[in-house]
Design an enzyme around this catalytic site. Structure first.
Site, mmCIF file in Angstrom:
data_model
loop_
_atom_site.group_PDB
_atom_site.id
_atom_site.type_symbol
_atom_site.label_atom_id
_atom_site.label_comp_id
_atom_site.label_asym_id
_atom_site.label_seq_id
_atom_site.Cartn_x
_atom_site.Cartn_y
_atom_site.Cartn_z
ATOM 1 N N PRO B 106 -11.638 29.151 -29.802
ATOM 2 C CA PRO B 106 -10.937 28.526 -28.683
ATOM 3 C C PRO B 106 -11.820 28.432 -27.438
ATOM 4 O O PRO B 106 -12.631 29.315 -27.184
ATOM 5 C CB PRO B 106 -9.758 29.454 -28.424
ATOM 6 C CG PRO B 106 -9.605 30.249 -29.661
ATOM 7 C CD PRO B 106 -10.951 30.320 -30.311
ATOM 8 N N GLY B 108 -13.010 29.021 -24.040
ATOM 9 C CA GLY B 108 -12.817 30.049 -23.019
ATOM 10 C C GLY B 108 -11.760 31.067 -23.382
ATOM 11 O O GLY B 108 -10.870 31.360 -22.600
ATOM 12 N N CYS B 109 -11.863 31.615 -24.586
ATOM 13 C CA CYS B 109 -10.737 32.407 -25.063
ATOM 14 C C CYS B 109 -11.085 33.861 -25.290
ATOM 15 O O CYS B 109 -12.237 34.243 -25.298
ATOM 16 C CB CYS B 109 -10.253 31.879 -26.378
ATOM 17 S SG CYS B 109 -11.040 32.747 -27.691
ATOM 18 N N VAL B 110 -10.030 34.669 -25.482
ATOM 19 C CA VAL B 110 -10.229 36.040 -25.942
ATOM 20 C C VAL B 110 -9.876 36.132 -27.412
ATOM 21 O O VAL B 110 -8.944 35.512 -27.840
ATOM 22 C CB VAL B 110 -9.287 37.025 -25.234
ATOM 23 C CG1 VAL B 110 -10.107 38.167 -24.681
ATOM 24 C CG2 VAL B 110 -8.421 36.392 -24.225
#
Lengths: 130, 110
Positions: B106, B108-110
């Protein structure tokens, strides 16, 4: 220590405006702008997007990129609502000059005159132009 | 590093995400999870299938915050919360579940 699922507050909220001026394909600007908006949405700021000049084509319905061998990323604009990015402004003059109307846009937008947009830009804390 | 499933080899990127979305099949998800020491149950599949539908519609993998909210809308508040999703996918719900779903990492995801 806070757990990863615990939200921290948004802190100071600033007005961010992303100005999109270029056609969706041929340069990377439109896609980059969209990705920046999606990433920055996590910071819970007051975000708006503006579409001016050929930038209005980014929101044009019925994009077909097969012949140019690029991914059609226009469906992603419909995901913006889920990211709480709901202020999308399209300049009326830019639409008219290209024979387009609000009906041609693939997401709900607010059509605004050049003068009104200029006033809105004056109110922003940060303007990023793509 | 390619991943081998049922005698077939699938291309992945350096973090183990499937290179070609269309290569995906459920056995591949099971194999990726097994490599992480996870056995997929119906709750995992619910999220994986949700992600595939989300990608089909919007052409992106959702950020974790957006995923959580959307899951809540579709499957109810006891599933649409970070705690539930982190328990299912301890490496980060968006990141880990997207990998098993064959989606890109994703944005810019964690």
């Amino acid at each position: 220590m806070s757990e990863p699922w615990e939200d921290e507050g948004p802190g100071e909220v600033k007005k961010f405006m992303y100005v999109n001026r270029k056609a969706p394909y041929g340069t990377i600007y439109a896609l980059e702008s969209l990705e920046v908006v999606l990433i920055a949405a996590a910071f819970e700021q007051d975000v708006s997007m503006v579409f001016i000049d050929d930038g209005v084509y980014q929101l044009k319905k019925g994009q077909d990129t097969q012949q140019i061998g690029m991914k059609n990323f226009s469906p992603t604009y419909r995901a913006l609502e889920g990211y709480d990015v709901e202020k999308l402004y399209v300049e009326a003059e830019s639409l008219a000059e290209r024979g387009l109307t609000e009906e041609d846009m693939l997401v709900p937008v607010e059509v605004m005159s050049r003068d009104d947009l200029a006033r809105l830009m004056d109110e922003q804390d940060v303007i990023l132009s793509f | 590093m390619p991943i081998e499933v049922n005698g077939k080899s699938y291309e992945t990127d350096e973090e183990g995400y499937l290179a070609n979305l269309n290569d995906w099949n459920p056995d591949l998800a099971t194999a990726m999870a097994a490599a992480d020491g996870t056995t997929l149950d119906e709750n995992h599949w619910e999220v994986i299938n949700f992600l595939r539908e989300y990608y089909e519609e919007y052409q992106i993998a959702p950020a974790v915050r957006v995923l959580t909210k959307a899951i809540g809308k579709k499957l109810g508040p006891d599933k649409g919360n970070s705690k539930y999703l982190y328990e299912l996918f301890p490496y980060g719900p968006a990141k880990q579940a997207c990998k098993y779903a064959g989606l890109p990492k994703p944005t810019g995801c964690v």
